[in-house]
Write a protein that holds these residues in place. Structure first.
Motif, mmCIF file in Angstrom:
data_model
loop_
_atom_site.group_PDB
_atom_site.id
_atom_site.type_symbol
_atom_site.label_atom_id
_atom_site.label_comp_id
_atom_site.label_asym_id
_atom_site.label_seq_id
_atom_site.Cartn_x
_atom_site.Cartn_y
_atom_site.Cartn_z
ATOM 1 N N ALA A 35 0.824 -1.211 0.000
ATOM 2 C CA ALA A 35 0.000 0.000 0.000
ATOM 3 C C ALA A 35 0.856 1.258 0.000
ATOM 4 O O ALA A 35 0.569 2.210 -0.740
ATOM 5 C CB ALA A 35 -0.930 -0.004 1.214
ATOM 6 N N PHE A 36 1.902 1.286 0.808
ATOM 7 C CA PHE A 36 2.748 2.474 0.889
ATOM 8 C C PHE A 36 3.343 2.826 -0.466
ATOM 9 O O PHE A 36 3.221 3.963 -0.939
ATOM 10 C CB PHE A 36 3.878 2.252 1.905
ATOM 11 C CG PHE A 36 4.888 3.366 1.939
ATOM 12 C CD1 PHE A 36 4.603 4.563 2.579
ATOM 13 C CD2 PHE A 36 6.119 3.224 1.310
ATOM 14 C CE1 PHE A 36 5.526 5.607 2.599
ATOM 15 C CE2 PHE A 36 7.047 4.254 1.325
ATOM 16 C CZ PHE A 36 6.750 5.450 1.972
ATOM 17 N N ASN A 37 3.965 1.872 -1.104
ATOM 18 C CA ASN A 37 4.635 2.146 -2.373
ATOM 19 C C ASN A 37 3.641 2.441 -3.497
ATOM 20 O O ASN A 37 3.882 3.332 -4.325
ATOM 21 C CB ASN A 37 5.526 0.970 -2.756
ATOM 22 C CG ASN A 37 6.754 0.866 -1.884
ATOM 23 O OD1 ASN A 37 7.733 1.588 -2.053
ATOM 24 N ND2 ASN A 37 6.697 -0.026 -0.902
ATOM 25 N N SER A 38 2.523 1.729 -3.517
ATOM 26 C CA SER A 38 1.546 1.939 -4.573
ATOM 27 C C SER A 38 0.907 3.318 -4.481
ATOM 28 O O SER A 38 0.719 4.003 -5.497
ATOM 29 C CB SER A 38 0.457 0.862 -4.501
ATOM 30 O OG SER A 38 1.004 -0.428 -4.675
ATOM 31 N N PHE A 39 0.598 3.754 -3.271
ATOM 32 C CA PHE A 39 -0.132 5.005 -3.123
ATOM 33 C C PHE A 39 0.771 6.234 -3.068
ATOM 34 O O PHE A 39 0.291 7.347 -3.268
ATOM 35 C CB PHE A 39 -1.061 4.930 -1.918
ATOM 36 C CG PHE A 39 -2.285 4.128 -2.199
ATOM 37 C CD1 PHE A 39 -3.367 4.689 -2.855
ATOM 38 C CD2 PHE A 39 -2.333 2.777 -1.864
ATOM 39 C CE1 PHE A 39 -4.490 3.937 -3.150
ATOM 40 C CE2 PHE A 39 -3.453 2.017 -2.155
ATOM 41 C CZ PHE A 39 -4.533 2.604 -2.809
ATOM 42 N N VAL A 40 2.046 6.058 -2.816
ATOM 43 C CA VAL A 40 2.977 7.175 -2.984
ATOM 44 C C VAL A 40 2.970 7.618 -4.443
ATOM 45 O O VAL A 40 2.908 8.813 -4.762
ATOM 46 C CB VAL A 40 4.403 6.784 -2.547
ATOM 47 C CG1 VAL A 40 5.429 7.756 -3.122
ATOM 48 C CG2 VAL A 40 4.513 6.799 -1.022
ATOM 49 N N VAL A 41 2.993 6.648 -5.343
ATOM 50 C CA VAL A 41 2.966 6.956 -6.782
ATOM 51 C C VAL A 41 1.630 7.586 -7.160
ATOM 52 O O VAL A 41 1.577 8.602 -7.869
ATOM 53 C CB VAL A 41 3.215 5.681 -7.616
ATOM 54 C CG1 VAL A 41 3.064 5.971 -9.105
ATOM 55 C CG2 VAL A 41 4.593 5.113 -7.326
ATOM 56 N N THR A 74 -10.215 6.232 3.869
ATOM 57 C CA THR A 74 -9.472 5.639 2.753
ATOM 58 C C THR A 74 -8.350 4.753 3.258
ATOM 59 O O THR A 74 -8.130 3.646 2.749
ATOM 60 C CB THR A 74 -8.904 6.747 1.850
ATOM 61 O OG1 THR A 74 -9.978 7.529 1.315
ATOM 62 C CG2 THR A 74 -8.105 6.155 0.698
ATOM 63 N N ALA A 75 -7.630 5.220 4.274
ATOM 64 C CA ALA A 75 -6.510 4.456 4.830
ATOM 65 C C ALA A 75 -6.994 3.139 5.430
ATOM 66 O O ALA A 75 -6.436 2.065 5.152
ATOM 67 C CB ALA A 75 -5.788 5.289 5.893
ATOM 68 N N ARG A 193 -6.218 12.850 -0.954
ATOM 69 C CA ARG A 193 -6.946 11.750 -0.330
ATOM 70 C C ARG A 193 -6.072 10.705 0.348
ATOM 71 O O ARG A 193 -6.519 10.016 1.276
ATOM 72 C CB ARG A 193 -7.827 11.073 -1.386
ATOM 73 C CG ARG A 193 -8.641 9.915 -0.870
ATOM 74 C CD ARG A 193 -9.516 9.341 -1.967
ATOM 75 N NE ARG A 193 -10.162 8.109 -1.544
ATOM 76 C CZ ARG A 193 -10.962 7.390 -2.315
ATOM 77 N NH1 ARG A 193 -11.234 7.790 -3.550
ATOM 78 N NH2 ARG A 193 -11.503 6.272 -1.864
ATOM 79 N N PHE A 194 -4.826 10.532 -0.072
ATOM 80 C CA PHE A 194 -4.034 9.387 0.375
ATOM 81 C C PHE A 194 -2.923 9.746 1.360
ATOM 82 O O PHE A 194 -2.060 8.910 1.637
ATOM 83 C CB PHE A 194 -3.427 8.680 -0.843
ATOM 84 C CG PHE A 194 -4.443 8.264 -1.866
ATOM 85 C CD1 PHE A 194 -5.420 7.337 -1.557
ATOM 86 C CD2 PHE A 194 -4.413 8.792 -3.144
ATOM 87 C CE1 PHE A 194 -6.360 6.945 -2.490
ATOM 88 C CE2 PHE A 194 -5.348 8.405 -4.095
ATOM 89 C CZ PHE A 194 -6.325 7.480 -3.768
ATOM 90 N N VAL A 195 -2.928 10.952 1.889
ATOM 91 C CA VAL A 195 -1.853 11.394 2.788
ATOM 92 C C VAL A 195 -1.809 10.543 4.056
ATOM 93 O O VAL A 195 -0.749 10.036 4.450
ATOM 94 C CB VAL A 195 -2.014 12.884 3.137
ATOM 95 C CG1 VAL A 195 -0.923 13.316 4.125
ATOM 96 C CG2 VAL A 195 -1.956 13.744 1.882
ATOM 97 N N THR A 201 0.828 3.722 6.722
ATOM 98 C CA THR A 201 1.529 2.515 6.271
ATOM 99 C C THR A 201 3.031 2.618 6.538
ATOM 100 O O THR A 201 3.677 1.611 6.854
ATOM 101 C CB THR A 201 1.282 2.255 4.777
ATOM 102 O OG1 THR A 201 1.521 3.457 4.024
ATOM 103 C CG2 THR A 201 -0.144 1.802 4.542
ATOM 104 N N PHE A 202 3.591 3.820 6.453
ATOM 105 C CA PHE A 202 5.020 3.983 6.763
ATOM 106 C C PHE A 202 5.273 3.713 8.244
ATOM 107 O O PHE A 202 6.256 3.045 8.605
ATOM 108 C CB PHE A 202 5.496 5.393 6.394
ATOM 109 C CG PHE A 202 6.961 5.609 6.649
ATOM 110 C CD1 PHE A 202 7.909 5.082 5.792
ATOM 111 C CD2 PHE A 202 7.385 6.320 7.764
ATOM 112 C CE1 PHE A 202 9.267 5.261 6.026
ATOM 113 C CE2 PHE A 202 8.738 6.512 8.006
ATOM 114 C CZ PHE A 202 9.677 5.979 7.146
#
Length: 320
Positions: A35-41, A74-75, A193-195, A201-202
């Protein structure tokens, strides 16, 4: 026109395929790492492609509490569903998440919308989904699912994750509606939305020390989830919704479960379960029943309103 339903169906195909892909991926990588890597992008894409950053800052300040709640919902939604995939086969997890939806909506409606009542057929459909979910849990506990034997403790954990996913999905819908009513555009929502998801996740990654390897295969998989499973699929959904009747969109969402079951045939770790298929069909039919009941009630209400207006106009003409 066929364009709208085809766009929604395209979203359903991508979303179902993504579920199976993620279900296989979480067997080797932690849900929070994916989730972390996918949503950073995804977050970077939505933020940097939004032109007016000053307006984004202004609308966030004006609607800060709702933006934060949308972030939290969302998280919870994305983290919980990935953890659910560590326990259940994707088709079963999605069936329970979707099956819980109507019951949660009805329950929340008593508090959030006390002036509205669920239709009898909607209550019947929600009850049928709950019964089917109980059946699917029995299937999982008896070892008849596509994964095989699932310990009781893991089943309880998986159910909790599915419940959290369903509740957070309702929250996403509720706060998206509130922000839209407040004048926030969809692109502005996606750009902010994904902050909380990224931060959460981090933190989990550091706490659990669950970082995975950034191998070419892992990086490619997470990029595929981000670009195709999030960015492209949400674009298709948004474009499809504005071109399609709500009743059609709801019906098409029911295909998610069947498509997920079919796509699972490409996952070698899963041995397809006929019992799971029966549950999927039952939930899909119940979903169609509830959606049809609401559509019929809305149509009758609109017809009654039109007839009342026509009668009023006729009386006014006679009086004149």
């Amino acid at each position: 026109m066929a364009a709208g339903p085809l766009l929604v169906l395209g979203y359903c195909v991508i979303n179902s395929t993504k579920s199976v892909f993620e279900g296989a991926l979480v067997q080797d990588l932690s849900p929070e790492f994916i989730a972390f890597n996918s949503f950073v992008v995804a977050q970077a894409f939505y933020f940097f492609t939004l032109r007016d950053k000053r307006e984004l800052k202004a609308v966030i300040r004006r609607c800060l509490s709702d933006v934060v709640m949308l972030n939290i919902a969302t998280a919870v939604c994305w983290i919980a569903v990935l953890y659910a995939f560590t326990v259940f086969e994707p088709a079963m997890a999605n069936s329970m998440i979707i099956g819980l939806g109507p019951s949660v909506t009805i329950a929340l409606g008593f508090r959030l919308r006390p002036g509205t009542k669920a239709l009898p057929l909607e209550v019947v459909a929600a009850g049928a989904m709950l019964v089917t979910m109980a059946y699917l849990l029995v299937v999982a506990s008896d070892g008849d699912s596509a994964i095989g034997d699932v310990p009781t403790g893991k089943i309880v954990f998986g159910v909790v994750m599915c419940v959290l996913t369903t509740i957070s999905l309702s929250g996403v819908t509720y706060y998206t509606k509130r922000l839209g009513d407040a004048g926030m555009t969809v692109r502005q929502m996606m750009a902010s939305r994904f902050v909380v998801l990224i931060v959460a996740t981090f933190v989990i990654l550091v706490a659990r020390d669950s970082f995975g390897a950034y191998s070419p295969g892992n990086v490619g998989a997470m990029l595929a989830i981000s670009l195709v499973g999030v960015i492209i699929s949400l674009y298709l959904l948004q474009q499809g919704i504005v071109r399609t009747e709500p009743i059609t969109v709801s019906m098409l969402f029911g295909t998610n479960l069947v498509i997920t079951y079919v796509v699972q045939f490409v996952d070698p770790r899963l041995h397809q379960s006929q019992a799971t298929f029966y549950g999927i069909v039952a939930i899909s039919l119940a979903m169609c029943l509830g959606t049809w009941a609401r559509w019929r009630a809305d149509r009758r209400g609109a017809e009654a309103t039109d007839q009342g207006e026509d009668g009023l106009a006729a009386r006014e003409e006679v009086q004149a």
